[in-house]
Motif scaffolding. Structure first.
Motif, PDB file in Angstrom:
ATOM      1  N   GLN A 110      90.999  20.287 -34.198  1.00 41.83           N
ATOM      2  CA  GLN A 110      91.380  19.684 -35.469  1.00 41.83           C
ATOM      3  C   GLN A 110      90.179  19.563 -36.404  1.00 41.83           C
ATOM      4  N   ALA A 111      90.426  19.724 -37.691  1.00 38.93           N
ATOM      5  CA  ALA A 111      89.479  19.388 -38.744  1.00 38.93           C
ATOM      6  C   ALA A 111      90.083  18.209 -39.502  1.00 38.93           C
ATOM      7  N   ALA A 112      89.376  17.095 -39.547  1.00 34.96           N
ATOM      8  CA  ALA A 112      89.934  15.882 -40.145  1.00 34.96           C
ATOM      9  C   ALA A 112      88.913  15.214 -41.056  1.00 34.96           C
ATOM     10  N   LEU A 113      89.364  14.782 -42.218  1.00 41.63           N
ATOM     11  CA  LEU A 113      88.507  14.059 -43.149  1.00 41.63           C
ATOM     12  C   LEU A 113      88.201  12.676 -42.598  1.00 41.63           C
ATOM     13  N   VAL A 114      86.912  12.328 -42.570  1.00 44.93           N
ATOM     14  CA  VAL A 114      86.469  11.026 -42.061  1.00 44.93           C
ATOM     15  C   VAL A 114      86.076  10.099 -43.207  1.00 44.93           C
ATOM     16  N   ASP A 115      85.424  10.665 -44.226  1.00 43.99           N
ATOM     17  CA  ASP A 115      84.953   9.834 -45.339  1.00 43.99           C
ATOM     18  C   ASP A 115      84.850  10.682 -46.599  1.00 43.99           C
ATOM     19  N   ARG A 116      85.163  10.076 -47.733  1.00 41.72           N
ATOM     20  CA  ARG A 116      85.076  10.768 -49.027  1.00 41.72           C
ATOM     21  C   ARG A 116      84.315   9.891 -50.000  1.00 41.72           C
ATOM     22  N   ALA A 117      83.070  10.284 -50.301  1.00 42.45           N
ATOM     23  CA  ALA A 117      82.219   9.485 -51.178  1.00 42.45           C
ATOM     24  C   ALA A 117      82.358   9.861 -52.648  1.00 42.45           C
ATOM     25  N   HIS A 118      82.804  11.114 -52.933  1.00 41.15           N
ATOM     26  CA  HIS A 118      82.844  11.578 -54.319  1.00 41.15           C
ATOM     27  C   HIS A 118      84.208  12.179 -54.663  1.00 41.15           C
ATOM     28  N   PRO A 119      85.259  11.353 -54.690  1.00 39.88           N
ATOM     29  CA  PRO A 119      86.600  11.887 -54.966  1.00 39.88           C
ATOM     30  C   PRO A 119      86.737  12.512 -56.343  1.00 39.88           C
ATOM     31  N   GLN A 120      85.839  12.152 -57.254  1.00 36.97           N
ATOM     32  CA  GLN A 120      85.889  12.715 -58.605  1.00 36.97           C
ATOM     33  C   GLN A 120      85.204  14.071 -58.695  1.00 36.97           C
ATOM     34  N   TRP A 121      84.670  14.550 -57.568  1.00 39.43           N
ATOM     35  CA  TRP A 121      83.952  15.817 -57.565  1.00 39.43           C
ATOM     36  C   TRP A 121      84.555  16.799 -56.568  1.00 39.43           C
ATOM     37  N   PRO A 122      85.802  17.264 -56.810  1.00 39.53           N
ATOM     38  CA  PRO A 122      86.337  18.336 -55.960  1.00 39.53           C
ATOM     39  C   PRO A 122      85.477  19.584 -56.124  1.00 39.53           C
ATOM     40  N   LEU A 123      85.470  20.405 -55.115  1.00 39.68           N
ATOM     41  CA  LEU A 123      84.670  21.622 -55.173  1.00 39.68           C
ATOM     42  C   LEU A 123      85.077  22.518 -56.332  1.00 39.68           C
ATOM     43  N   SER A 124      86.348  22.523 -56.673  1.00 38.92           N
ATOM     44  CA  SER A 124      86.798  23.345 -57.798  1.00 38.92           C
ATOM     45  C   SER A 124      86.058  22.974 -59.082  1.00 38.92           C
TER      46      SER A 124
END
Length: 235
Positions: free
Chosen positions: A164-178
């Motif tokens: 599995q690949a699972a998100l653990v933490d997201r510090a910059h939700p306003q900065w998607p890679l796109s």
């Protein structure tokens, strides 16, 4: 914006080999691994890169490419033989459900038993053109923004296909890679304020932060042609 846990469709590694031109070395040739591989700070066991100045290393330990991109590539490229299975783009991890729009810079991900962090997108180079026999493919990937992304390793561990690949933490939700990828490939100087903001992102790879910072200081965008255009046969 949320991202659900997904399954690693394939975990891929490979050694350095020659591209179809018979003279350019590359580590883009990847094959699915059987069993678990150890992920260290610099990459997966059994994986190699032709030019460690540009590929691999702590900020590019693992390359992740969304499998669903291959369907749109199949309508652009003649190489159905490459696109029919994971590994066409030299990726180490292939999944479905995650892409540049729902993965953010700095995302901490549990990848099998290892813990990794999204560090940057990919800057495609001319070796894609040579691998596929499709002039302009790297430029097209840049234009589409479907580059995939890299991880740095926070905690080494075992990874295998089917894990599995699972998100653990997201510090910059306003900065998607796109958003970041679009900014990197934007030549319009009106984006300078956003370039400056990107240069301050602590989770972004140092090379990308430095690139954004240099643009702001210099007032212009760097030359991409050496990366996108294959060297002539005389060089």
């Amino acid at each position: 914006m949320t991202v659900q846990a997904t399954t690693i469709d394939a975990l891929l590694v490979g050694q350095v080999g020659l591209l179809p031109d018979g003279r350019s070395a590359s580590g883009i040739h990847k094959s699915p691994a059987e069993g678990a591989l150890w992920l260290s700070a610099t990459g997966l066991q059994g994986d190699a890169q032709a030019d460690p100045r540009i590929h691999g290393g702590p900020e590019k330990a693992v390359h992740h490419y969304p499998r669903e991109h291959c369907a749109s590539w199949a309508s652009w490229s003649r190489r159905a033989d490459l696109l029919g299975s994971p590994g066409a783009f030299g990726e180490n991890v292939s999944t479905t459900g995650w892409d540049e729009s729902n993965v953010c810079i700095g995302d901490v991900v549990r990848l099998g038993d290892a813990l990794v962090q999204v560090s940057q997108g990919r800057q495609p180079c001319w070796k894609l053109d040579v691998r596929f026999g499709e002039p302009g493919m790297a430029r097209e990937m840049q234009s589409r923004g479907c580059t995939g992304w890299y991880y740095r390793t926070l905690e080494p561990g075992w990874v295998r296909g089917g894990a599995q690949a699972a998100l653990v933490d997201r510090a910059h939700p306003q900065w998607p890679l796109s958003r970041l990828i679009a900014l990197l490939f934007a030549r319009d100087e009106r984006f300078a304020p956003e370039w400056a903001a990107a240069a301050e992102l602590p989770a972004l790879a140092e090379r990308w932060r430095r690139t954004f910072g240099k643009r702001v200081a210099a007032g212009h965008v760097e030359d991409w042609e050496p990366r996108l255009r294959a060297p002539s046969k005389d060089t």
